[in-house]
Design a protein around this motif. Structure first.
Motif, PDB file in Angstrom:
ATOM      1  N   VAL A  24       3.057   5.847  -3.196  1.00 16.14           N
ATOM      2  CA  VAL A  24       4.141   6.511  -3.943  1.00 16.14           C
ATOM      3  C   VAL A  24       3.805   6.592  -5.425  1.00 16.14           C
ATOM      4  O   VAL A  24       4.073   7.612  -6.093  1.00 16.14           O
ATOM      5  CB  VAL A  24       5.467   5.756  -3.710  1.00 16.14           C
ATOM      6  CG1 VAL A  24       6.574   6.331  -4.578  1.00 16.14           C
ATOM      7  CG2 VAL A  24       5.864   5.821  -2.244  1.00 16.14           C
ATOM      8  N   ALA A  25       3.192   5.522  -5.965  1.00 13.98           N
ATOM      9  CA  ALA A  25       2.796   5.540  -7.372  1.00 13.98           C
ATOM     10  C   ALA A  25       1.742   6.614  -7.640  1.00 13.98           C
ATOM     11  O   ALA A  25       1.754   7.267  -8.699  1.00 13.98           O
ATOM     12  CB  ALA A  25       2.275   4.170  -7.787  1.00 13.98           C
ATOM     13  N   LEU A  26       0.835   6.809  -6.699  1.00 14.18           N
ATOM     14  CA  LEU A  26      -0.150   7.884  -6.851  1.00 14.18           C
ATOM     15  C   LEU A  26       0.508   9.256  -6.811  1.00 14.18           C
ATOM     16  O   LEU A  26       0.106  10.170  -7.543  1.00 14.18           O
ATOM     17  CB  LEU A  26      -1.207   7.764  -5.756  1.00 14.18           C
ATOM     18  CG  LEU A  26      -2.188   6.594  -5.896  1.00 14.18           C
ATOM     19  CD1 LEU A  26      -3.019   6.436  -4.632  1.00 14.18           C
ATOM     20  CD2 LEU A  26      -3.097   6.800  -7.097  1.00 14.18           C
ATOM     21  N   VAL A  27       1.513   9.410  -5.966  1.00 14.24           N
ATOM     22  CA  VAL A  27       2.248  10.677  -5.935  1.00 14.24           C
ATOM     23  C   VAL A  27       2.970  10.899  -7.262  1.00 14.24           C
ATOM     24  O   VAL A  27       3.026  12.027  -7.783  1.00 14.24           O
ATOM     25  CB  VAL A  27       3.230  10.689  -4.758  1.00 14.24           C
ATOM     26  CG1 VAL A  27       4.129  11.920  -4.807  1.00 14.24           C
ATOM     27  CG2 VAL A  27       2.475  10.651  -3.432  1.00 14.24           C
TER      28      VAL A  27
ATOM     29  N   VAL B 216      -0.845  -0.363 -12.106  1.00 12.55           N
ATOM     30  CA  VAL B 216       0.093  -1.481 -12.207  1.00 12.55           C
ATOM     31  C   VAL B 216       0.522  -1.945 -10.819  1.00 12.55           C
ATOM     32  O   VAL B 216       0.545  -3.154 -10.524  1.00 12.55           O
ATOM     33  CB  VAL B 216       1.311  -1.074 -13.057  1.00 12.55           C
ATOM     34  CG1 VAL B 216       2.387  -2.148 -12.999  1.00 12.55           C
ATOM     35  CG2 VAL B 216       0.890  -0.826 -14.499  1.00 12.55           C
ATOM     36  N   CYS B 217       0.860  -1.016  -9.926  1.00 10.43           N
ATOM     37  CA  CYS B 217       1.271  -1.383  -8.568  1.00 10.43           C
ATOM     38  C   CYS B 217       0.145  -2.058  -7.806  1.00 10.43           C
ATOM     39  O   CYS B 217       0.379  -3.025  -7.056  1.00 10.43           O
ATOM     40  CB  CYS B 217       1.755  -0.145  -7.820  1.00 10.43           C
ATOM     41  SG  CYS B 217       3.297   0.548  -8.449  1.00 10.43           S
ATOM     42  N   TYR B 218      -1.068  -1.595  -7.990  1.00 13.09           N
ATOM     43  CA  TYR B 218      -2.199  -2.199  -7.290  1.00 13.09           C
ATOM     44  C   TYR B 218      -2.445  -3.628  -7.772  1.00 13.09           C
ATOM     45  O   TYR B 218      -2.720  -4.533  -6.960  1.00 13.09           O
ATOM     46  CB  TYR B 218      -3.448  -1.351  -7.504  1.00 13.09           C
ATOM     47  CG  TYR B 218      -4.667  -1.878  -6.791  1.00 13.09           C
ATOM     48  CD1 TYR B 218      -4.865  -1.654  -5.428  1.00 13.09           C
ATOM     49  CD2 TYR B 218      -5.622  -2.631  -7.482  1.00 13.09           C
ATOM     50  CE1 TYR B 218      -5.979  -2.150  -4.782  1.00 13.09           C
ATOM     51  CE2 TYR B 218      -6.737  -3.131  -6.839  1.00 13.09           C
ATOM     52  CZ  TYR B 218      -6.912  -2.886  -5.487  1.00 13.09           C
ATOM     53  OH  TYR B 218      -8.013  -3.393  -4.849  1.00 13.09           O
ATOM     54  N   LEU B 219      -2.343  -3.869  -9.071  1.00 20.45           N
ATOM     55  CA  LEU B 219      -2.545  -5.223  -9.595  1.00 20.45           C
ATOM     56  C   LEU B 219      -1.452  -6.168  -9.124  1.00 20.45           C
ATOM     57  O   LEU B 219      -1.722  -7.316  -8.750  1.00 20.45           O
ATOM     58  CB  LEU B 219      -2.597  -5.177 -11.122  1.00 20.45           C
ATOM     59  CG  LEU B 219      -3.810  -4.449 -11.740  1.00 20.45           C
ATOM     60  CD1 LEU B 219      -3.699  -4.426 -13.254  1.00 20.45           C
ATOM     61  CD2 LEU B 219      -5.106  -5.095 -11.297  1.00 20.45           C
ATOM     62  N   ILE B 220      -0.217  -5.700  -9.119  1.00 17.53           N
ATOM     63  CA  ILE B 220       0.886  -6.531  -8.622  1.00 17.53           C
ATOM     64  C   ILE B 220       0.687  -6.844  -7.145  1.00 17.53           C
ATOM     65  O   ILE B 220       0.902  -7.974  -6.690  1.00 17.53           O
ATOM     66  CB  ILE B 220       2.234  -5.830  -8.873  1.00 17.53           C
ATOM     67  CG1 ILE B 220       2.506  -5.722 -10.367  1.00 17.53           C
ATOM     68  CG2 ILE B 220       3.367  -6.581  -8.186  1.00 17.53           C
ATOM     69  CD1 ILE B 220       3.750  -4.940 -10.708  1.00 17.53           C
ATOM     70  N   LEU B 221       0.261  -5.849  -6.363  1.00 18.16           N
ATOM     71  CA  LEU B 221      -0.002  -6.061  -4.940  1.00 18.16           C
ATOM     72  C   LEU B 221      -1.096  -7.098  -4.728  1.00 18.16           C
ATOM     73  O   LEU B 221      -0.978  -7.971  -3.852  1.00 18.16           O
ATOM     74  CB  LEU B 221      -0.396  -4.735  -4.286  1.00 18.16           C
ATOM     75  CG  LEU B 221      -0.888  -4.801  -2.842  1.00 18.16           C
ATOM     76  CD1 LEU B 221       0.195  -5.351  -1.926  1.00 18.16           C
ATOM     77  CD2 LEU B 221      -1.353  -3.428  -2.368  1.00 18.16           C
TER      78      LEU B 221
ATOM     79  N   THR C  98       0.833  -1.210   0.000  1.00 14.93           N
ATOM     80  CA  THR C  98       0.000   0.000   0.000  1.00 14.93           C
ATOM     81  C   THR C  98       0.865   1.258   0.000  1.00 14.93           C
ATOM     82  O   THR C  98       0.511   2.272  -0.616  1.00 14.93           O
ATOM     83  CB  THR C  98      -0.923  -0.002   1.228  1.00 14.93           C
ATOM     84  OG1 THR C  98      -1.672  -1.212   1.249  1.00 14.93           O
ATOM     85  CG2 THR C  98      -1.886   1.171   1.180  1.00 14.93           C
ATOM     86  N   LEU C  99       2.002   1.198   0.671  1.00 16.27           N
ATOM     87  CA  LEU C  99       2.923   2.331   0.642  1.00 16.27           C
ATOM     88  C   LEU C  99       3.469   2.550  -0.772  1.00 16.27           C
ATOM     89  O   LEU C  99       3.624   3.694  -1.223  1.00 16.27           O
ATOM     90  CB  LEU C  99       4.060   2.084   1.630  1.00 16.27           C
ATOM     91  CG  LEU C  99       5.051   3.236   1.839  1.00 16.27           C
ATOM     92  CD1 LEU C  99       4.333   4.471   2.374  1.00 16.27           C
ATOM     93  CD2 LEU C  99       6.161   2.814   2.783  1.00 16.27           C
ATOM     94  N   VAL C 100       3.752   1.462  -1.476  1.00 15.66           N
ATOM     95  CA  VAL C 100       4.215   1.578  -2.865  1.00 15.66           C
ATOM     96  C   VAL C 100       3.117   2.171  -3.741  1.00 15.66           C
ATOM     97  O   VAL C 100       3.385   3.010  -4.617  1.00 15.66           O
ATOM     98  CB  VAL C 100       4.661   0.196  -3.389  1.00 15.66           C
ATOM     99  CG1 VAL C 100       4.965   0.254  -4.879  1.00 15.66           C
ATOM    100  CG2 VAL C 100       5.882  -0.287  -2.625  1.00 15.66           C
TER     101      VAL C 100
END
Length: 269
Positions: free
Chosen positions: A131-134, A162-167, A126-128
Motif C-alpha cells: 500500500v505504501a508503494l501504491v 519507513v514501512c519496510y524498516l518498521i516491518l 508486506t501488504l502495508v
C-alpha cells in the motif's frame, strides 16, 4: 508456457490452503502467470526510469544551449520521469503483494511454509508495504500532473522505506522475543497445517485406520500359539556368515552357503 497453462488450466476450488484460502490451481497456474507478467512490466518500468533519468541528467548540463533554455522542455522531461517512476512503484507494489503467496514454499528451521512470525507480522506487513508503494506511485503521478520537482520525486519512496524498516524491526522482535522462547507452542497450528496438507497431497487422508488391541494374556506368549512367527525367525544374521565365508574362500576353504534353517538343525540332531 506459463500463460498457456494459465488460459487452459482447469478451475478447481477444492483443497484451499489454510493461510490464504486459495485453491491448488492458483499456485500451479495463476500465480506463475501473474509473476511472469509483473516481471515483464517491472523490467519495462526500470528501463523507462533509466532512460528518463538519463535525459534529465543530460539536459541538466545543456541548459546553456538556446533550445534548452525553455522551462517547458525541462517540465516535460521531469514529467516523463515522474510517470515512469509511478509505474515502477506500482509494479513493485504488485510484486510485493504476489510475494506474500511465495512464503508458502519457503523452507524454515522446523518445517516448510508460513510460520507464526509470517502469519502475524510478515504477511500483513508486506501488504502495508505494498500500500505504501501504491501511495508513492500516486505521489509520483500527482507530481507528473502538477509541476514536477526533484524533492517530490524523492519523497515518493519515503512511505515504503519507513514501512519496510518498521516491518523489519517488528519481525525481529516477534521472532526473537515471542516465538523463540516457546517456539513449539507458537508454531503448533502451522505445523498441523503442514502435516494436513502433506497428507492430502499424498492421499494419506483417504487411508482408513483400524485399531488392533494387543493381547496381554498368557496365551499370547505361548509358543504353541505363535508357531508361524517363530518359524520365520532367523537363528542369526546371515550377513555376518557371508563375511566369514569370504574369509574362508581366501584361505582355501569353501562353504555351501549362509542360510541355516531349523530343519537343518533337526537333521543334524
Amino acid at each position: 508456457m506459463s500463460l498457456a497453462l494459465f488460459w487452459d488450466a482447469p478451475r478447481n476450488a477444492a483443497l484451499p490452503d489454510p493461510i490464504f484460502g486459495q485453491s491448488l490451481d492458483f499456485y500451479l497456474f495463476t500465480l506463475p502467470a501473474l509473476q511472469l507478467i509483473s516481471g515483464w512490466l517491472l523490467t519495462l518500468s526500470v528501463i523507462a526510469c533509466l532512460i528518463a533519468a538519463v535525459f534529465v541528467v543530460v539536459t541538466g548540463g545543456a541548459r546553456i544551449l538556446p533550445q534548452w533554455r525553455s522551462s517547458a522542455a525541462q517540465t516535460r522531461l521531469w514529467r516523463g520521469l515522474s510517470i515512469s517512476l509511478a509505474a515502477f512503484f506500482l509494479m513493485l507494489a504488485v510484486r510485493a503483494y504476489l510475494g506474500r503467496f511465495e512464503r508458502l514454499f519457503q523452507d524454515g528451521t522446523i518445517f516448510s511454509g508460513v510460520t507464526y512470525t509470517d502469519a502475524h507480522v510478515a504477511l500483513s506487513g508486506t501488504l502495508v508495504v505494498s500500500v505504501a508503494l501504491v501511495v508513492g506511485a500516486v505521489m509520483a503521478g500527482i507530481a507528473a500532473v502538477s509541476a514536477p520537482r526533484p524533492r517530490w520525486l524523492l519523497a515518493t519512496a519515503v512511505p515504503a522505506i519507513v514501512c519496510y524498516l518498521i516491518l523489519a524491526v517488528v519481525r525481529w522482535y516477534v521472532s526473537g522475543f515471542i516465538v523463540a522462547p516457546n517456539q513449539l507452542v507458537r508454531e503448533r497450528p502451522f505445523i498441523a497445517h503442514n502435516i494436513e496438507m502433506t497428507r492430502q497431497a499424498y492421499a494419506l487422508d483417504r487411508i482408513e485406520t483400524h485399531a488392533f488391541p494387543a493381547d496381554t494374556g498368557i496365551e499370547a506368549v505361548e509358543p504353541a500359539n505363535n508357531q508361524t512367527t517363530l518359524e520365520n525367525i532367523r537363528l542369526w544374521d546371515w550377513r555376518a556368515l557371508q563375511i566369514r565365508s569370504v574369509r574362508f574362500r581366501k584361505s582355501g576353504l569353501t562353504t555351501n552357503g549362509t542360510e541355516l534353517s531349523r530343519s537343518d538343525i533337526c537333521a543334524w540332531g
